[in-house]
Enzyme design. Structure first.
Site, PDB file in Angstrom:
ATOM      1  N   GLY A 149       6.692  -1.799   0.156  1.00 15.56           N
ATOM      2  CA  GLY A 149       6.225  -3.125  -0.246  1.00 15.56           C
ATOM      3  C   GLY A 149       5.762  -3.982   0.926  1.00 15.56           C
ATOM      4  CB  THR A 150       7.231  -4.655   4.271  1.00 12.56           C
ATOM      5  OG1 THR A 150       8.486  -5.040   3.705  1.00 12.56           O
ATOM      6  CG2 THR A 150       6.921  -5.538   5.460  1.00 12.56           C
ATOM      7  CG  ASN A 154      12.734 -11.561  -3.662  1.00 13.43           C
ATOM      8  OD1 ASN A 154      11.763 -12.311  -3.814  1.00 13.43           O
ATOM      9  ND2 ASN A 154      13.523 -11.644  -2.615  1.00 13.43           N
ATOM     10  CD  GLN A 201      12.861  -7.264  -6.670  1.00 10.64           C
ATOM     11  OE1 GLN A 201      13.495  -6.812  -7.623  1.00 10.64           O
ATOM     12  NE2 GLN A 201      13.260  -7.105  -5.418  1.00 10.64           N
ATOM     13  CB  SER A 218       8.388  -1.130  -2.843  1.00  9.74           C
ATOM     14  OG  SER A 218       9.288  -0.460  -2.016  1.00  9.74           O
ATOM     15  CG  HIS A 260      13.263   0.850  -1.854  1.00  8.36           C
ATOM     16  ND1 HIS A 260      14.287  -0.072  -1.834  1.00  8.36           N
ATOM     17  CD2 HIS A 260      12.234   0.242  -1.234  1.00  8.36           C
ATOM     18  CE1 HIS A 260      13.900  -1.171  -1.207  1.00  8.36           C
ATOM     19  NE2 HIS A 260      12.644  -1.008  -0.832  1.00  8.36           N
ATOM     20  CB  THR A 313       0.658  13.263   8.490  1.00 10.49           C
ATOM     21  OG1 THR A 313      -0.128  13.709   9.598  1.00 10.49           O
ATOM     22  CG2 THR A 313       1.018  14.449   7.605  1.00 10.49           C
ATOM     23  CB  CYS A 322      14.898  -9.160   3.386  1.00  5.63           C
ATOM     24  SG  CYS A 322      14.230  -7.925   2.321  1.00  5.63           S
TER      25      CYS A 322
HETATM   26  N1  PLP Z   1       8.329  -8.019  -1.944  1.00  2.88           N
HETATM   27  C1  PLP Z   1       9.395  -8.246  -2.737  1.00  2.88           C
HETATM   28  C2  PLP Z   1       9.277  -9.190  -3.882  1.00  2.88           C
HETATM   29  C3  PLP Z   1      10.604  -7.586  -2.494  1.00  2.88           C
HETATM   30  O1  PLP Z   1      11.659  -7.825  -3.277  1.00  2.88           O
HETATM   31  C4  PLP Z   1      10.686  -6.684  -1.387  1.00  2.88           C
HETATM   32  C5  PLP Z   1      11.948  -6.021  -1.055  1.00  2.88           C
HETATM   33  O2  PLP Z   1      13.016  -6.491  -1.376  1.00  2.88           O
HETATM   34  C6  PLP Z   1       9.531  -6.465  -0.614  1.00  2.88           C
HETATM   35  C7  PLP Z   1       8.374  -7.155  -0.925  1.00  2.88           C
HETATM   36  C8  PLP Z   1       9.543  -5.510   0.520  1.00  2.88           C
HETATM   37  O3  PLP Z   1       9.503  -4.178   0.049  1.00  2.88           O
HETATM   38  P1  PLP Z   1       9.966  -2.938   0.934  1.00  2.88           P
HETATM   39  O4  PLP Z   1      11.456  -3.001   1.010  1.00  2.88           O
HETATM   40  O5  PLP Z   1       9.496  -1.723   0.212  1.00  2.88           O
HETATM   41  O6  PLP Z   1       9.308  -3.077   2.263  1.00  2.88           O
END
Ligand code: PLP
Length: 378
Positions: A69-70, A149, A177, A197, A199, A235, A323
């Site tokens: 996600g990031t 989130n 989310q 994302s 996970h 890769t 986070c």
């Molecule tokens: N955006 C939101 C709304 C999230 O909740 C998160 C992770 O908690 C992210 C982005 C970041 O995703 P990733 O952990 O896959 O980098």
């Protein structure tokens, strides 16, 4: 362990792990090579791309694999703002985006871009009139998260998409989310870019994707080989991509049933907590909300203490998002919806998952009641 922090991450499904394993040993080939073991990897990557695209009713060419996600959020904002810098340098986001968006905006501001933050109401809903008023001739993009989130609020995506279309600006959504939890309609919502994302929907960590609608211009963020049509070099993470696509398929198959169950259990827990603990209340909208998300306020307690005490009895919840839970700053999300710092530091996030049982929730309920009463006594 009773795990009630599914918004932080989810445990990979056993079938997903089984699907990934061959791509770590016998089918380990580099997807960019031409011999058979490489071609098998390429086939698996393209099959996964088609599966993810199907989940969004999109074209496979509109799906780009990333590390999560990031990265998707960084690419969506930096890559697109850069590609459209001749049109303008203005971006609009909400005041309670994830740090993957918030801190990318801070970076962009240092590069000379301008960012407008649109406020949200007490339910966590974007003020649509304010959003439309914030659009200027040099606005390139609106980036609004699909679901929050911390408090799980789901935005009026269709309306935001209409505002973007009417004003000829791009619309990015951080759906990290939301994807795999609720139906998403990129066409009807007029979405130009979407981040997700793996996970968060019972797939492996370190894998995600960015949907980029055909015709939307972007710039490459990572230079190197020609993978992902030259936009994202490196890769391919074949096992991760295979696992993510399989996890996505499973999530979509059980979405309705899981959503109903999680909502029912979540509402039960909220009601019981409010009945047993004077002053307790659920934070944010209880209707436009991710099914498994509950954010509870307990007056007079320090949420971090409650999280630590719950951990001692094997229950995982969080104070704020994953986070930020290791730093002591007050949640910008709870501030944005109008809570005072004191109130915001008395809230915990409980997020249910597809395997959460009533028995687990009942144990969690009893423990939360006991510990909140103990903390309130001091
Ligand atoms: N955006 C939101 C709304 C999230 O909740 C998160 C992770 O908690 C992210 C982005 C970041 O995703 P990733 O952990 O896959 O980098």
């Amino acid at each position: 362990m009773i795990y009630l922090d599914h918004a932080a991450t989810t445990m990979i499904e056993p079938q997903v792990l089984t699907a990934m394993k061959p791509y770590m040993r016998e089918r380990f080939g580099n997807a960019s090579t031409y011999y058979e073991v490489g071609a098998e990897s390429r086939k698996a990557v393209e099959y996964a791309r088609k599966e993810i695209a199907d989940s969004l009713d999109a074209d496979p060419e509109e799906i780009f694999f990333t590390s999560g996600g990031t990265e998707s959020d960084n690419w969506a904002l930096k890559g697109t703002m850069e590609a459209y810098k001749n049109k303008g340098r203005h971006l609009i986001v909400s005041s309670f985006e994830h740090h993957a968006i918030g801190n990318t905006c801070e970076y962009l501001k240092k590069q000379g871009y301008q960012v407008t933050y649109v406020s949200v109401d007490r339910q966590g809903k974007i003020r649509l009139d304010e959003l439309e008023r914030a659009i200027r001739p040099d606005t390139v993009m609106i980036s609004i998260m699909c679901a929050n989130n911390e408090i799980g609020t789901i935005q009026d995506m269709r309306e935001i998409g209409c505002i973007a279309k009417r004003n000829h600006v791009l619309f990015h959504t951080d759906a990290v989310q939301a994807y795999g939890q609720i139906p998403i309609d990129v066409k009807n919502w007029n979405i130009s870019l979407l981040s997700a994302s793996s996970h968060k929907f019972y797939g492996p960590k370190g894998c995600g994707f960015l949907y980029i609608k055909k015709g939307v211009r972007t710039m490459s963020m990572i230079q190197g080989g020609s993978q992902e049509r030259g936009f994202r070099a490196g890769t391919e993470n074949v096992p991760g991509i295979v696992g993510m696509a399989y996890a996505a398929k499973l999530s979509y198959e059980c979405m309705d049933e899981v959503g109903k169950r999680e909502r029912m259990l979540r509402d039960w827990l909220a009601r019981r907590l409010c009945e047993e603990l004077p002053g307790a209340r659920a934070i944010g909208s209880m209707t436009d909300r991710l099914p498994g998300n509950l954010n509870m306020y307990f007056p007079g307690i320090e949420a971090t203490n409650l999280v630590l005490l719950l951990d001692e009895v094997g229950i995982c919840v969080s104070a704020g998002s994953a986070c930020t839970s290791r730093d002591t700053t007050v949640s910008h999300v709870l501030r944005a919806i109008g809570l005072t710092d004191r109130q915001a530091s008395s809230c915990i996030r409980i997020t249910l998952g597809r395997h959460t049982t009533f028995q687990e929730l009942n144990i969690a309920l009893q423990e939360i009641i006991r510990l909140v009463k103990m903390l309130q006594k001091g």
